[in-house]
Structure formats: structure tokens, C-alpha cells
Scaffold this active site. Structure first.
Site, mmCIF file in Angstrom:
data_model
loop_
_atom_site.group_PDB
_atom_site.id
_atom_site.type_symbol
_atom_site.label_atom_id
_atom_site.label_comp_id
_atom_site.label_asym_id
_atom_site.label_seq_id
_atom_site.Cartn_x
_atom_site.Cartn_y
_atom_site.Cartn_z
ATOM 1 N N GLY A 1 0.824 -1.206 0.000
ATOM 2 C CA GLY A 1 0.000 0.000 0.000
ATOM 3 C C GLY A 1 0.856 1.253 0.000
ATOM 4 N N GLU B 1 -19.307 9.605 0.480
ATOM 5 C CA GLU B 1 -19.078 9.467 -0.955
ATOM 6 C C GLU B 1 -19.964 8.384 -1.563
ATOM 7 O OE1 GLU B 1 -14.461 11.037 -0.624
ATOM 8 O OE2 GLU B 1 -14.895 8.896 -0.700
ATOM 9 N N ASP C 1 -1.648 2.456 8.389
ATOM 10 C CA ASP C 1 -2.802 2.257 9.263
ATOM 11 C C ASP C 1 -2.502 1.354 10.443
ATOM 12 O OD1 ASP C 1 -4.311 3.833 7.614
ATOM 13 O OD2 ASP C 1 -5.228 2.179 6.522
ATOM 14 N N ALA D 1 -4.165 8.400 3.409
ATOM 15 C CA ALA D 1 -3.081 8.124 2.469
ATOM 16 C C ALA D 1 -1.869 9.044 2.643
ATOM 17 C CB ALA D 1 -3.613 8.200 1.037
#
Length: 452
Positions: free
Chosen positions: A20, A178, A307, A322
Site C-alpha cells: 500500500g 461518498e 494504518d 493516504a
């Protein structure tokens, strides 16, 4: 004969678990250092998670927001990529174990395996209320959302039809906001005139937040504007009411039972269970409370980033977003480099660039350290920021073309249902649908033939 620095066993071996933002940024930041790197991930791609909801809502295809790790790192000679599932960590012997029984030695370990869904003690809800963390999740969720309208079209009983047209998103953070806004747009615009027995605009889209307001990490003024924009799109926003139960037929709020065949979980995350393999104390979310240089207390050769790391700064936790993961990855590389040179490294310091969230077409909120904007201007800012941070020119171009097409037409032409026509509404179709959908979607959908 290949000149591959990753095969030079005389160099210190850096093992990075997780491809990630944190893991990939660590590997890339060490591109010029005399180390050999093994980057391990259970998938073969890096995923731009902020746009994952766009795949789930048929605005983008999987390759638009993901890229193969081997392709991203193809020119970096000191790294090799391994597709594997890490099963355990032997910190005393400096080895990691894989699920196939093999092991790998390391000199320095960087654990950046991310987070997963948290159901706050109600893990049985996962079957009926899927979350959104991976491409598999997004493709499965897309399938459930689209099949709900198909089931409603075929249903003759008014009550059962209403249940198929009832959608609930649990969690009022950016992902929930969203998803709710985009789903309302799909029902009221994208699917207009496509069905004969139902009016998709009659779909009931609810956003449920246990706290007092949506987008709690934003200032109250922007939170209120986001709520108003959601309600303008037709979303019912419920705050201050936690969900009491979820099953295949619906959910319960307090004493009220609401029939609904599609519930989406966006309420919380927990750290990857791999953190438990370190044998160190974890916080309530399963994260590792790291040292200022992002190493694990008592394990100077193990870093935790992204995270999975619990980092406090100025009395407040560093958010699991992010930009923070990227900065942690870069800092880990800086510490490793300083150690190789016998130098001291500074403590990690997170630089907060602000918060962004989109609600729908031409609707978003932006908080940039006192500069607070909403509406059209915020939406353009959000769009530009997300396109800029996508990896790869091809990804940026495709996303821009898709969004331009969607802006003018309201169409989301990645609305293809894979894996047959079964949907029990309880996740039973996941195994059959995901593999086939993933393979088909990975081929990509041309922008001319057809979010987050």
C-alpha cells in the site's frame, strides 16, 4: 544476464510487508541505497484506495485505480516483489513465515499491512453488510448494488420491491458520504428511463451515523454543508442513532425495524491482525504504539507504518489517511538510510495538508488549514488532487476521460454484472461472483464504451 541488486546477499535485507502507500513509498525511497528489498503483498497490485468507491459504484474499472507492483518497481534494481500471505513473525530469529510453510530472513522488517473492517463486536454483520477495503470488496459491492435494482424490477410484491430499493450506508465518514451521494445520483440520474416496472429515483438511500454529525474530522461548518448537499441529492441523513442489528432482510435503528436488502458498512476499521504476531501491546483498534522513529518498542529492527501504526502528535492521533501513510513510508526509509551511514535520524513529524471529501457531482467539501470551501470549487479541487496522486500517466488519463464523460452524461458505463444472476442479499454470491468479476474487470473498460 540480469544485473539485479536485489540478489546481492552482501547487502542488508529489508523486508516490507504490504504494497500500500506506506510500504510502496518505503521501497521507492530506498531506490538508490545499497540494500536489497523484498516487497511482499497478498495481491499483485498497489491500490489507490481513495477512489475505491468509484469502482464500487461503476464509475471506474479496477485497472483505473490500481497498478501491478512489479510494473511500478520494474526499473528499481534493488527490489523484488513476492506474492504471498504472511502467516507469522519470529522477531527473535528475524524471520517471517508464509502460509505455505516457507520462511524468509530479514535484517530490517517494515510492517505496513494496513487495516480491515471493524464491526465493533458484531462480526456476524459482515455477511450482510460488506465493507470496502479491496478491489474484491468493490467488485462484490458493485454487483450487489446493481442486482438490487434488477431484483426490484422483477419483484411484483410492493413491500419486497421497496426492500430491494432501500439502501443503507452505515458510517458517516468520507467513504460513507461518498458512497451515499454517488448511489443517490445513480438512482436519480444514471438509471433514468432504463427500467419499465420501477422508478429508480424512488430508491431510498440512507446514511446512518452513530455520532452527532457526518464527517466528524471536518469543522462543524463543513460538516453541516456536506449534510445539506447530501440531502439535496436525496440522501436521508440520520445522526445520533447507532444501528442495533443487521441481517439479510434489513436493519434495526433503536426500536424501528427497516426492511432493506442492501446495507453497506463504512463505520470503522481495525488494524491488520498481523500486528498480533509481534507480541507487543496493541491499542483498542489493534494498532502498534510505535516509537518516534516508527520502530516497535523493544524491537529496533522492526518498523510499523501506515494504518497499522498508532502515532500521536501534539496530543492528537495521526489520522489513517493516504498522505500520512506516504509520509511514514518515506520517514522509515530515511531512518534506515541514516542507520546505514551511522547517523541519527529525526523523529517522525506528520505534515497535515488538510481534508477533502466529495459528496456528488459538483459537490464536495475541502478544509485546508482555515481555508474552508464547499460546492463546485471544492469539487474541482478534490478532482484535481485525486487525479494528481494517481500512479501512472495511463491511470490519470483514463480517470479524467471517464469523469468527463460521466459529468456530461451522468452515465457510469462500468455497470456490468459478472458471475451469474444470483443475489441472496446476504453475501452468499461472493465466492462465485468475485473471481469472475475480478478477471473480467481487470481487462479494463474503454472510456468511450461505457468512483472513489
Amino acid at each position: 544476464m540480469r544485473d539485479n541488486a536485489a540478489m546481492d546477499t552482501s547487502r542488508p535485507h529489508i523486508v516490507i510487508v504490504g504494497g500500500g502507500f506506506a510500504g510502496l513509498w518505503t521501497a521507492r525511497a530506498l531506490a538508490r541505497d545499497a540494500v536489497r528489498i523484498t516487497l511482499i503483498d497478498r495481491t499483485n497490485h498497489h491500490l489507490f484506495q481513495p477512489l475505491l468507491y468509484q469502482v464500487a459504484t461503476a464509475g471506474l474499472s479496477a485497472p483505473d485505480i490500481a497498478a501491478p507492483l512489479r510494473h511500478i518497481l520494474r526499473r528499481q534494481k534493488n527490489v523484488e516483489v513476492r506474492l504471498a500471505q504472511v502467516q507469522g513473525i519470529d522477531t527473535a530469529g528475524r524471520r517471517i513465515a508464509f502460509d505455505d510453510g516457507s520462511t524468509l530472513a530479514y535484517d530490517t522488517l517494515v510492517l505496513a499491512s494496513g487495516a480491515t473492517h471493524a464491526y465493533f463486536g458484531h462480526d456476524d454483520w459482515a455477511r450482510h453488510a460488506p465493507g470496502l477495503k479491496t478491489l474484491d470488496d468493490a467488485l462484490h459491492l458493485r454487483r450487489r448494488l446493481l442486482l438490487a435494482f434488477e431484483r426490484a424490477e422483477a419483484e411484483t410484491d410492493p413491500a419486497r420491491r421497496a426492500a430491494w430499493l432501500s439502501f443503507a450506508i452505515v458510517g458517516g465518514g468520507p467513504t460513507g458520504v461518498e458512497l451515499a451521494g454517488t448511489l443517490a445520483e445513480i438512482a436519480r440520474h444514471t438509471l433514468r428511463n432504463e427500467f419499465r416496472h420501477i422508478d429508480p429515483a424512488q430508491a431510498r438511500v440512507r446514511l446512518i451515523e452513530a455520532g452527532p454529525r457526518v464527517l466528524a474530522s471536518f469543522p462543524e461548518s463543513l460538516s453541516a454543508r456536506a449534510r445539506a448537499q447530501l440531502e439535496t441529492l436525496g440522501v436521508e441523513v440520520l445522526t445520533g442513532t447507532p444501528v442495533a442489528s443487521i441481517d439479510a432482510e434489513g436493519y434495526t435503528l433503536g426500536a424501528e425495524r427497516i426492511p432493506a436488502r442492501t446495507v453497506v458498512w463504512a463505520a470503522g476499521v481495525a488494524a491488520s491482525p498481523l500486528a498480533r504476531a509481534l507480541g507487543v501491546p496493541l491499542d483498542r483498534a489493534g494498532r502498534v504504539a510505535v516509537q518516534p522513529d516508527l520502530t516497535v518498542p523493544g524491537l529496533a529492527d522492526v518498523f510499523v507504518a501506515g494504518d497499522l501504526a498508532a502515532v500521536a502528535q501534539d496530543g492528537r492521533p495521526v489520522p489513517g489517511v493516504a498522505p500520512a501513510a506516504k509520509q511514514m513510508g518515506t520517514h522509515v526509509a530515511r531512518v534506515i538510510r541514516a542507520r546505514l551511514r551511522g547517523q541519527a535520524a529525526p523523529a517522525f513529524r506528520y505534515r497535515d495538508f488538510g481534508n477533502l471529501a466529495t459528496i456528488g457531482r459538483m459537490a464536495a467539501v475541502v478544509d485546508l488549514h482555515g481555508l474552508r470551501i464547499s460546492g463546485v470549487l471544492a469539487w474541482w479541487f478534490w478532482l484535481g488532487a485525486h487525479v494528481f496522486f494517481l500512479i501512472g500517466f495511463r491511470n490519470r488519463l483514463v480517470v479524467l476521460l471517464n469523469w468527463a464523460w460521466a459529468y456530461w452524461s451522468y452515465q457510469r458505463a462500468a455497470r456490468i454484472i459478472f458471475g451469474g444472476a444470483s443475489n441472496t442479499g446476504d453475501g452468499g454470491d461472493a465466492a462465485a461472483g468475485r473471481t469472475m468479476a475480478d478477471a473480467a474487470d481487470a481487462a479494463g473498460t474503454p472510456a468511450t464504451s461505457r468512483r472513489d
